[in-house]
Scaffold this active site. Structure first.
Site, PDB file in Angstrom:
ATOM      1  N   CYS A   1       0.943  -1.170  -0.125  1.00  0.00           N
ATOM      2  CA  CYS A   1       0.166  -0.132   0.206  1.00  0.00           C
ATOM      3  C   CYS A   1       1.298   1.182  -0.129  1.00  0.00           C
ATOM      4  CB  CYS A   1      -0.676   0.080   0.902  1.00  0.00           C
ATOM      5  SG  CYS A   1      -1.590  -1.240   1.842  1.00  0.00           S
TER       6      CYS A   1
ATOM      7  N   THR B   1      -8.119 -14.382  -8.255  1.00  0.00           N
ATOM      8  CA  THR B   1      -9.204 -14.753  -9.965  1.00  0.00           C
ATOM      9  C   THR B   1     -10.154 -15.111  -9.588  1.00  0.00           C
ATOM     10  OG1 THR B   1      -7.371 -12.576  -9.921  1.00  0.00           O
ATOM     11  CG2 THR B   1      -9.021 -13.110 -12.359  1.00  0.00           C
TER      12      THR B   1
END
Ligand SMILES: Cc1cc2nc3c(=O)[nH]c(=O)nc-3n(C[C@H](O)[C@H](O)[C@H](O)COP(=O)(O)OP(=O)(O)OC[C@H]3O[C@@H](n4cnc5c(N)ncnc54)[C@H](O)[C@@H]3O)c2cc1C
Ligand SMILES: Cc1cc2nc3c(=O)[nH]c(=O)nc-3n(C[C@H](O)[C@H](O)[C@H](O)COP(=O)(O)OP(=O)(O)OC[C@H]3O[C@@H](n4cnc5c(N)ncnc54)[C@H](O)[C@@H]3O)c2cc1C
Ligand SMILES: Cc1cc2nc3c(=O)[nH]c(=O)nc-3n(C[C@H](O)[C@H](O)[C@H](O)COP(=O)(O)O)c2cc1C
Ligand SMILES: Cc1cc2nc3c(=O)[nH]c(=O)nc-3n(C[C@H](O)[C@H](O)[C@H](O)COP(=O)(O)O)c2cc1C
Ligand code: FES
Ligand code: FES
Lengths: 285, 312, 312, 285
Positions: free
Chosen positions: C133, C272
């Site tokens: 991040c 995913t």
């Protein structure tokens, strides 16, 4: 223009027949005039998977037969084992679908000028190019014996008509389900001796080709084998398909089997180098 | 419909009739493709990276197909500088092809020697400096992964090549900050950058339960890496607006090429796509031209970096 | 055929009945998937990275499909720590699910606070520290891209979490040397590493001729990146043989999962693939088990790192 | 178990019909008993491309019709525009092929308890869910008027049978090739006034939904619209499909349109925020 790939064309070919034969699919393509340029040992490179496929590389297949058909024009026949995703896609391609093919590719088997006694050795679908070769040899008045081996009966590809051009045909299977139990290499010496073999041609798994090379060496015979290395392009631009091969100058080099092969002299190949480049190879690291 | 579309582009001092190049290592030295289309119709042929000495490359298996891509570990197999100059360059020159020679070294000095020999060869319109190679003098660390070694290699080339021949630094995407590396090589005298080389990857063979490639790791290329490549081009273009970029990584259609042009590439290289379609480069040349014309561009240069324009 | 196969695994002090986890951000907090299979049958649910405050995430478009992958720029949308503790964790605990909470901070202090609050929540069996991040205190540089910031974030967590709860550092692959980062976080007290987060990528919309995502860049995930992820796992395992690894990146079948296990992963996360198949994780659980049994393993742990065994 | 997606199932469905109708494909699937749980406004999420596809995400399609057929059991019908690779794959899927579908998904249109005068507005294939809605409204003794717009005649999807449940049906096309020339929004005010419309339902491109929202606001009407945001999963786990929507507490949040939508109250949506998150959104950066 270059001399490499010099007769090859990229064409869109129609699948006019796709039949399951034992463990394989016998697939027929219409390819037009170019069929006339094909020689036994040449191969095709097929784009697989269609437009949205995640497969980006071509697949190579030996040409089993090529001919000019009165109805369909030039045709090419393949024998395909449904193995991974590319070959499975091809084996399930519907009739009349179009596929993108490059052909003819690679060096063909050398045909002797004078009649000889030839032994043809095939493993699995490796028998495919041998039938066309047998015909070509027969046309030169050669004596043609054939040995085909596989793990099991369904993996022996030997259509009835294929036997026309051979004087004898012997099968071996690992499980004994067809012909003799065992490997092709175990029956070759006897045939060589009995039939006075002067040249061996082979096509099949690399381990088999290596074994045949050894036998050929023992008997001092010429041995042309069609090798099968992983190929990304089939036309000589990617350098993935190499084998260490000794040249006429005695120096071993990493050679592209798609353009300098697939047919090579067995004794020129440095076999089974164990995922290493032998230090004697030119430019070895 | 005939449209007067100016497809020409330039990389530093060299202008090319169109921006479509082959990617180094994916077209050998052009001979193999010549059967499939006239190679002189491409902007330039970028040859397989050449090293000083003959090189066997790595053991096989050297490749594995991956989802929308492939892994390769060719290991820069090639004939070495002298045979390359003797056999490959004259052939390309004779065809009338424009050639960009890719050079690869194991030491900084290698790059200097390679550049010096290549610069005078006829038909050569540029030098691509593949610095995504292990530096044998420094623990095998890849030149382009560290600013200091990237700079050293590029300075060595620049010292040996005059301003008439563009030198293009080819960068690895396997870095924390590709803009920093691009800036470093630009400062060291690069006329442009080629983005991107392959990403380091591995495939494990679930049958043998070992790495598939003999070399264990290999370079990942093909459509799978395209978003990473487009991002690299966009970032470098944004940070260094005047540095020419040759974009590549998974281009297999005119649409794909257009992404790179809009992101900031003056030229694009076609690599892995050629393995799937030997005519990929020439097809992409006409597809890209068509797309640009449809979008109202009358010359190629106007489209370069167009994705960076201000929001209305 | 009933086979006595021991599928259990452990990450630091926590043992799990099987090694199949969800990937953070790809299963929300489990509720949505509960309709499709019993989430308690997974090794653990890894929740979407939670931040201190509620967060809207990024503007749309937030995603683009890419060849064998996708780009996302969700921007860590979420309810913030307190609502998460109030709503999501109790539900998971009530189901009997094992939960690994992923935390994400904008500052080193954020990580400390998040860890301190999470560590005491019932049902939590681990903390995954998403350090991929941007660090708002340091020019938005991503924590895990630089050893110093990676270390600082992990030390802050370690100081606040006792030895009973494993803390797993989730690393970005967008670095020059992922082994160096793994070593750094291990030294800072991480019980394990999660490899890999997404790769930075971009798609240009060739119609609008601008970046497709509102955010311009996004994270690339899916099968396209699998070779990069397997390589990262293999490299880190080789360098740090005793550091537990949670592997992920493009796993969509048991075969894929097996690659990660052989490369060195103690557990695998399914990301995913769940978007394409809500039952992906549970399907992969049984596919992997079957493959391991076929290969003669009687317990999962024996397969971990098997690709590193010596050549015969 | 959770209440999210609570009636949804992932099934393998057979394509029993796939017909080109104008610019679209009308596709019928057999889905079994679950057809009975479907309400107008629900959608399906389809896995596209087959096994070796490079497409990894599902595609969402509105359910045009669902019914129990005496022969085929539960069936679901879709109207698909061949747009990009996923929809083209589906449009070219052969009859009898199986596809992986999740259904029913999303919030359905709210049906009033008492009869009202309803206007249904559709753009392009956005008309698809409106016919089932019209039937449901008709069953409640509602008056149903419909306006369908598209760029050109072939993109108006309005099967003859669909008109059964409507009192009036007006077409608009940008090029005037069918019905009135212009956009749907230009004819709505007149219909609202003439037919004393009390509620508007809409489905179509986002720009159209926004325009309809504005008109509804001008007339103080309730307006339920089915939005279409890029969806990666369709089941609420990816957070790609969000829109800024004002909740009952007056606070705007980024809301998943796959589970909180696709049907939403138009006036709750913060329209066309220009690729930015409006600062008033909860947790905005
Ligand atoms: C010169 C030549 C002739 C061939 N002739 C035939 C033939 O007549 N009939 C036939 O069925 N197959 C033949 N093959 C093998 C064929 O090209 C494919 O490799 C095989 O079908 C497996 O591909 P796949 O897509 O099914 O498997 P996948 O596992 O999906 O293949 C992935 C990649 O690995 C490569 N690969 C996998 N297995 C092999 C292999 N055994 N040899 C080389 N590359 C491999 C593939 O080419 C592909 O790039 C030949 C190969 C070569 C090089
Ligand atoms: C709730 C809902 C209902 C829908 N109903 C229908 C319908 O009834 N008929 C129909 O033809 N289509 C419908 N769509 C659009 C459909 O889901 C696909 O997006 C569209 O078919 C384009 O996908 P593609 O694979 O052809 O295009 P590609 O360009 O290959 O798509 C790439 C990605 O972008 C996304 N995408 C592209 N265009 C759109 C779009 N307009 N809206 C949302 N996502 C997009 C796709 O979902 C996919 O993830 C609906 C979408 C949603 C969200
Ligand atoms: C088989 C193969 C060989 C390559 N050899 C080289 C090389 O010699 N020098 C080099 O700079 N790049 C080499 N590359 C990298 C390509 O030039 C290119 O940067 C990369 O593959 C990304 O582009 P693509 O996805 O279009 O292939 C090679 C790539 C492949 C696939
Ligand atoms: C839509 C989406 C959202 C994600 N959100 C997070 C997140 O909140 N925290 C995190 O650590 N990783 C997040 N990731 C990264 C995944 O956890 C995973 O590391 C990555 O996607 C690779 O795995 P995959 O290819 O299986 O998806 C996200 C990925 C996707 C696709
Ligand atoms: S297969 Fe590409 S060089 Fe031989
Ligand atoms: S589409 Fe994935 S959350 Fe809505």
């Amino acid at each position: 223009m270059s001399s490499i790939n010099k007769r090859a064309k990229q064409i869109s070919a129609e699948i006019i027949s796709n039949k399951k034969v034992g463990a394989y699919h016998h697939i027929t393509l219409t390819v037009g005039e170019i069929a006339q340029l094909i020689k036994p040992g040449n191969f095709v490179a097929v784009a697989v998977g269609g437009e949205d496929s995640r497969m980006v590389l071509r697949r190579a297949f030996a040409i089993y037969k090529s001919s000019m058909d009165p109805l369909d024009g030039g045709i090419v026949e393949l024998v395909v084992a449904p193995h991974g995703s590319g070959s499975k896609w091809l084996c399930s391609a519907p009739i009349h679908s179009m596929i993108d093919v490059i052909l003819p590719l690679g060096k063909a088997f050398g045909i002797p000028v004078n009649p000889v006694n030839a032994l043809l050795v095939g493993g699995g679908y490796g028998s495919a190019p041998l039938f066309g070769l047998a015909e070509a040899l027969k046309a030169k008045q050669c004596n043609v014996d054939m040995v085909l081996g596989a793990s099991t009966a369904s993996k022996i590809y030997a259509p009835q008509e294929g036997k026309r051009s051979t004087n004898s045909m012997i099968f071996t299977t690992d499980d004994g389900s067809l012909g003799l139990e065992g490997m092709v290499s175990s029956v070759i010496p006897e045939i060589i001796e009995k039939n006075n073999i002067e040249i061996i041609y082979s096509c099949g798994p690399m381990a088999m080709l290596e074994a045949v090379t050894q036998i050929a060496a023992e008997y001092g015979l010429q041995h042309q084998c069609a090798v099968e290395e992983s190929m990304a392009c089939g036309i000589g631009v990617c350098m993935t398909c190499v084998l260490p091969v000794r040249g006429e100058d005695g120096i071993a080099r990493m050679v592209r089997t798609c353009i300098e092969g697939p047919v090579m002299e067995g004794s020129d190949i440095l076999w089974n180098t164990g995922r290493k480049v032998p230090s004697e190879v030119w430019g070895a690291l | 419909m005939t449209v007067a579309f100016d497809y020409s582009t330039s990389i530093g001092p060299t202008s090319l009739p169109n921006p479509i190049l082959t990617a180094s290592g994916c077209a050998s030295s052009g001979k193999e493709l010549a059967q499939f289309f006239p190679i002189t119709e491409l902007g330039a042929i970028v040859t397989k990276s050449i090293m000083l000495k003959p090189r066997s490359g790595r053991a096989t298996p050297r490749m594995a197909e991956t989802p929308s891509g492939m892994l390769n570990a060719i290991g820069l197999q090639g004939p070495g500088l002298e045979l390359f100059i003797e056999n490959d360059l004259p052939w390309l020159h004779q065809q009338g092809a424009r050639t960009i020679v890719s050079i690869a070294g194991e030491t900084v000095e290698d790059y200097a020697i390679l550049a010096r020999r290549i610069r005078t060869q006829p038909g050569v319109v540029g030098i691509e400096v593949n610095i995504s190679c292990p530096n044998v003098e420094n623990r095998g660390l890849v030149f382009s992964c560290h600013p200091d070694t990237a700079r050293a290699a590029m300075e060595a080339v620049r010292r040996n090549v005059g301003g008439d021949l563009p030198i293009i630094a080819k960068l690895s995407p396997d870095v924390t900050d590709i803009v920093q590396i691009a800036r470093t090589v630009a400062d060291a005298g690069a006329d442009g950058v080629a983005l991107i080389n392959t990403l380091l990857g591995m495939v494990i063979d679930t049958r043998t339960m070992r790495p598939r490639l003999a070399q264990k790791t290999g370079g990942l290329s093909g459509p799978a890496i395209r978003p990473v490549a487009v991002r690299a081009v966009y970032q470098v273009r944004e940070a260094l607006p005047h540095l020419p970029i040759v974009g590549m990584g998974g281009i297999s259609s005119g649409q794909d090429a257009l992404e790179f042009v809009l992101a900031g590439a003056q030229a694009v290289s076609i690599g892995t796509a050629t393995f799937g379609d030997p005519q990929a480069a020439i097809r992409i040349k006409s597809e890209l031209e068509q797309l640009l014309i449809e979008r109202g561009f009358s010359n190629f240069s106007d489209a370069v970096s167009y994705a960076h324009r201000a929001e209305q």
